[in-house]
Enzyme design. Structure first.
Site, PDB file in Angstrom:
ATOM      1  N   GLY B 325      79.591  41.805  59.779  1.00  0.00           N
ATOM      2  CA  GLY B 325      79.222  40.704  58.880  1.00  0.00           C
ATOM      3  C   GLY B 325      79.944  40.835  57.557  1.00  0.00           C
ATOM      4  N   TRP B 327      82.656  42.281  56.991  1.00  0.00           N
ATOM      5  CA  TRP B 327      84.100  42.054  57.177  1.00  0.00           C
ATOM      6  C   TRP B 327      84.450  40.622  56.767  1.00  0.00           C
ATOM      7  CZ3 TRP B 327      86.472  38.327  60.144  1.00  0.00           C
ATOM      8  CH2 TRP B 327      87.841  38.451  60.317  1.00  0.00           C
ATOM      9  N   HIS B 328      83.498  39.688  57.009  1.00  0.00           N
ATOM     10  CA  HIS B 328      83.778  38.284  56.707  1.00  0.00           C
ATOM     11  C   HIS B 328      83.918  38.024  55.211  1.00  0.00           C
ATOM     12  CE1 HIS B 328      82.387  37.808  60.833  1.00  0.00           C
ATOM     13  NE2 HIS B 328      83.085  36.693  60.832  1.00  0.00           N
ATOM     14  N   GLY B 329      83.244  38.804  54.406  1.00  0.00           N
ATOM     15  CA  GLY B 329      83.382  38.560  52.984  1.00  0.00           C
ATOM     16  C   GLY B 329      82.489  39.486  52.190  1.00  0.00           C
ATOM     17  N   PHE B 484      88.586  35.098  54.420  1.00  0.00           N
ATOM     18  CA  PHE B 484      88.110  36.376  54.956  1.00  0.00           C
ATOM     19  C   PHE B 484      89.284  37.336  55.105  1.00  0.00           C
ATOM     20  CE2 PHE B 484      84.819  33.577  57.233  1.00  0.00           C
ATOM     21  CZ  PHE B 484      84.127  33.428  56.049  1.00  0.00           C
TER      22      PHE B 484
END
Lengths: 484, 484
Positions: B325, B327-329, B484
């Site tokens: 999760g 990793w997305h932001g 991202f």
């Protein structure tokens, strides 16, 4: 306990011991009685056409516990041998997957490619490109452009009419008199009234004036007008015509330019380009849809709203277009009212007549006084983009033999009273300079003293009384020009 | 530059293809160099000087990979692995997470008396950094584990790290997959070219027509002051966002795959009809496949996976999903989003081993599958709220409304809260739902389309492209996964 038919599906484990599993997997036959098996026990077997036959354990035939971890030997459950573990684990995983996602194959990509030859790729590309252009032109001509007229996707339907109107004028085979300019001329000129007043057979007087317009924008129609070759073009030269665009540029003005130029360039033909392209500033030139990409971009500005309106009409029988009696509404060129609309449109009801005493006082003391100070009421003598556009139009029409009448519609007497001495000299001088061209007449109604308060919609637009008066005073001039 | 910039199709792609297949015909090594150069040009046009970070990451993993593969000493191997991980994760930590860390720290320390506020660095997130760092790291890790071989030529590796179609937003390609692709002799194939064009048109349609248009509703609904206590409004917003993010990301991926096909290179799929998933586990086999398999191979399994008991499994799963999760932001929203998906996956595991559930699936396979789909999709769209809404107050209101707590149902309010364009968007949403199903049934609509005969292909692709060109938004929105 079991019927014969259900026993048919049982699995015989070996020849010596009848170890059977019930079809539901809940019981095992122990030779003389059914005993309970772990729920979900499974078995493997083959159907030989008439009977179920056991599969040899060497070939994978066995009775398994539901978790595939144990094997029924005929007497007891034992753990499965390690050599079978991987195989069974994968079976178990598959089984679980089946439980988890019975439709896991749904959406699996079938990426098989077909081999196509040169002819087929050529056919693909040609049909693709053809359909691309059909789609874009259908969306544009059948959905977007018609909706520009009826004021459902832009506030004023008249923004769209210019080029279709010139096509109509070109085809009408009549004596034609055309007025172009801003809302001042739009509210002053009733074509039908002038036609009746002149009483000349086969003469049409068209009113193509557009709200908020000015020569800098109107010049885009020059070549279309030359093609249509009317007998007389009346060009409005008034407060809206001679102010400096560079000096008074703001966001509202630039948005107006974008809207007008985008719509005009969408509606024009390829051969309507002219010197006006050199007069436009870079900022406005970017709005001219003179390439496929720009044209598509211009269409995309209105496409969302147009599609929404189109779908609402089809699906919900609903529309955001004003009714046909509205001043904003313009009939489509294929509508039966189109030709009469071009001559006599619908106008808004007079603002001044609707004002009560208090609002009237406010209008006199504030609106009129402020209007005098505005740039539009301080016309320049020369050198503005509007002057350049006006000079281009006048000289182009003049050189192609079209009679040009420069018309200055009247202003409210109160506004004239507020003007400073010499404030309109730029206007007077411009008219004088332009009249030096061949084939040019001027009709300056600003300084005539027969305009009264009752003739006006507001400080610079005529109402129905004023329009009638304007018709009466204009008709003799037009008539005489035509006779000459 | 990105995949919706006209320049990508006007000059970048045609020039790259022309050079690739004509000037460098048969010279595979030169073609790889060309791809590297064009990829760096593309990256420079996308994100300016940040291409230096890509070069750093590339050089680091190239050197680390070489050192690990040539050394017999475990200590040296480990040292180079850590060097690679430190530099790649360091780049991510600084450019993606540092400001987030400072902000989070400030939130804690500001509650303490007289603690100073640390100012953030205001670093701009370099486009694609999460994708290419994961990709290059996997190369080094694979070599360290002995599951992958080092590339022989630096240019091959540079091409793997920077290949422009998948550079900015994936799919995250494994090094062995890529080297197999570029090592094959690459001749121009018209079949593959048509497939590439099909994927590009398919992707553009998803991005421009569906994603960017439904985004207008999403932005309107999840704005300050919206009636988020209305369940109907929140459901519609979540549905639209689910469609937006899928069409945005899978549209990008389709264009990436299509662009790669034009160079005769096949990249792995990233999506497999995710909204047909009948369980959370199934969803992650269909959604962002290259990331989920990366996380499985390089995070979940090293953390213990499913082989060390239920407790460790749960911990490994939750850690993987939370980090996935994040990793997305750099936002707590993404961490919570990952956490929720971890919970869903654990719940999935528990329920899948429940005997009652298992027997229900055997007894009522269709009903249970349908029920599984409904529950899964309800949960997935619920988690999209966390992904989309950053404001905590609005997020909690929306989450409560989504499940009907302190909420009401008012369709009239829903309709009045939406922007003017409603019918078009509603048609798009319902068409998407139907077409998503049909696409899954056909085994991926895009590949089905690529196999049609020239005329059907031309009609569908030509009209889809025409609609894209006319109905494109004035300002194209960035791809969501770019950030991202």
């Amino acid at each position: 306990m079991f019927s014969n038919s259900s026993l048919v599906r049982l699995f015989r484990m070996d020849a010596n011991h009848e170890k059977l599993v019930s079809p539901d997997g809940l019981f095992i036959w122990k030779g003389n009685k059914w005993i309970e098996s772990p729920s979900g026990t499974t078995q493997t077997f083959n159907w030989n056409g008439s009977n179920w036959e056991p599969i040899n354990p060497k070939d994978g035939g066995m009775v398994l516990s539901p978790d595939s971890e144990n094997l029924w030997t005929g007497k007891k459950w034992i753990p499965i041998p390690p050599s079978l573990h991987d195989n069974l684990t994968s079976k178990k995983t598959n089984q679980n997957d089946k439980i988890n996602t019975r439709k896991s194959s749904f959406g699996n990509h079938n990426k098989n490619m077909i081999n196509i030859n040169n002819i087929e790729i050529l056919k693909s590309m040609i049909s693709g490109i053809f359909i691309f252009f059909v789609t874009t032109s259908m969306l544009s001509s059948q959905i977007i452009q018609p909706l520009l007229y009826d004021a459902s996707i832009v506030r004023v339907g008249r923004y769209a009419l210019t080029f279709d109107a010139w096509d109509t004028i070109e085809d009408d085979e009549a004596i034609s008199v055309v007025g172009i300019g801003s809302s001042m001329l739009q509210y002053a000129l009733d074509g039908n009234c002038v036609e009746n007043e002149m009483n000349l057979e086969g003469t049409y007087v068209y009113n193509l004036a557009i709200p908020g317009s000015m020569p800098y924008i109107e010049m885009l129609q020059t070549e279309a007008a030359v093609k249509a070759s009317p007998d007389i073009i009346m060009i409005e030269v008034g407060p809206n015509s001679l102010w400096d665009v560079n000096e008074f540029s703001n966001d509202a003005l630039l948005n107006y330019f974008e809207l007008r130029l985008t719509i005009l360039s969408l509606m024009m033909d390829g051969d309507d380009d002219g010197i006006w392209l050199d007069i436009l500033r870079d900022s406005e030139l970017s709005f001219i849809a003179n390439s496929f990409d720009k044209e598509f971009k211009a269409e995309s500005v209105h496409a969302d709203d147009a599609l929404e309106e189109f779908l609402r009409r089809i699906i919900l029988d609903d529309s955001s277009a004003p009714r046909e009696v509205s001043a904003a509404y313009v009939p489509n060129p294929n509508h039966e009212d189109w030709h009469s609309y071009l001559r006599t449109q619908k106008w808004l009801y007079s603002k001044l007549e609707l004002m009560d005493e208090e609002k009237r006082m406010e209008w006199e003391n504030s609106t009129v006084v402020n209007a005098v100070r505005k740039g539009v009421n301080n016309p320049e003598h020369y050198g503005t983009l509007n002057h350049e556009a006006l000079e281009y139009m006048v000289s182009r029409f003049s050189e192609t033999g079209i009679k040009v009448v420069l018309v200055s519609p009247p202003l409210h007497p109160l506004l004239l009273e507020e003007l400073n001495p010499g404030q309109y000299d730029g206007h007077n001088n411009t008219l004088e300079n332009l009249s030096l061209n061949d084939n040019v007449e001027t009709l300056n109604f600003i300084w005539e003293d027969y305009w009264v308060d009752d003739d006006f919609f507001d400080h610079n637009h005529l109402d129905r009384h004023g329009r009638e008066k304007f018709c009466e005073v204009l008709a003799p001039y037009i008539s005489s020009y035509l006779e000459n | 530059m990105d995949f919706v910039t006209p320049g990508y199709y006007y000059w970048f792609l045609p020039i790259t293809m022309a050079l690739y297949f004509t000037l460098l015909k048969g010279k595979q090594e030169n073609r790889i160099i060309l791809l590297v150069i064009m990829s760096y040009i593309f990256f420079f046009l996308s994100s300016g000087w940040y291409f230096i970070l890509l070069a750093v990451s590339t050089c680091t993993d190239w050197i680390a990979g070489k050192k690990i593969s040539t050394s017999d000493d475990d200590y040296i191997k480990k040292r180079w692995l850590y060097t690679s991980l430190s530099i790649n994760l360091g780049l991510l930590a600084v450019f993606k997470y540092l400001d987030f860390f400072i902000e989070s720290l400030n939130l804690i320390t500001l509650k303490l008396p007289s603690s100073p506020e640390i100012s953030t660095l205001g670093l701009i997130l370099p486009i694609g950094i999460s994708f290419y760092t994961f990709q290059t790291m996997s190369y080094t890790i694979d070599i360290y584990r002995g599951t992958g071989k080092p590339y022989e030529k630096f240019t091959d590796f540079a091409c793997y790290a920077s290949f422009f179609p998948q550079l900015v937003a994936g799919p995250i390609v494994r090094s062995q997959e890529f080297i197999e692709q570029i090592n094959k002799p690459r001749e121009f194939s018209i079949s593959r070219t048509r497939l590439g064009i099909t994927l590009i048109v398919y992707g553009l349609f998803k991005k421009i027509i569906i994603a960017d248009n439904v985004a207008v509703h999403v932005n309107e609904i999840f704005a300050e002051g919206a009636a988020l206590d209305n369940t109907a409004l929140v459901w519609w917003g979540a549905l639209c966002f689910g469609i937006q993010i899928y069409c945005d990301f899978s549209g990008y991926t389709d264009i990436a795959l299509g662009s790669a096909h034009l160079m005769s290179i096949e990249l792995p799929e990233n999506f497999r009809t995710p909204y047909a998933a009948t369980s959370p586990r199934d969803f992650w086999r269909r959604w962002h496949i290259s990331l989920s398999t990366w996380l499985r191979d390089y995070l979940y399994i090293p953390l213990g996976g499913s082989r060390n008991g239920n407790t460790k499994l749960a911990l490994a799963l939750m850690a993987t999903m939370i980090l996935g999760g994040l990793w997305h932001g750099a936002s707590w929203n993404f961490a919570i989003w990952g956490f929720l998906h971890g919970i869903l996956l654990l719940g999935n595991r528990v329920l899948a081993s429940n005997k009652l559930i298992i027997s229900s699936f055997y007894k009522f396979p269709k009903i249970m599958t349908g029920f599984g789909w409904l529950v899964t999709q309800f949960s997935i769209f619920f988690t999209w709220l966390v992904f989309r809404i950053e404001d905590t107050t609005m997020l909690f209101r929306s989450m409560k409304s989504f499940i009907g707590i302190d909420a009401y149902w008012d369709l009239d309010e829903l309709l009045s809260s939406l922007p003017y364009i409603k019918v078009t968007t509603a048609i798009m949403v319902f068409s998407f739902i139907i077409l998503h199903g049909i696409s899954g049934y056909l085994g991926s609509g895009k590949y089905w389309l690529a196999r049609r005969n020239p005329f059907i292909w031309g009609i569908i692709c030509g009209s889809a492209l025409g609609v894209c060109v006319i109905l494109r938004p004035i300002e194209a929105a960035d791809f969501i996964y770019f950030k991202f």
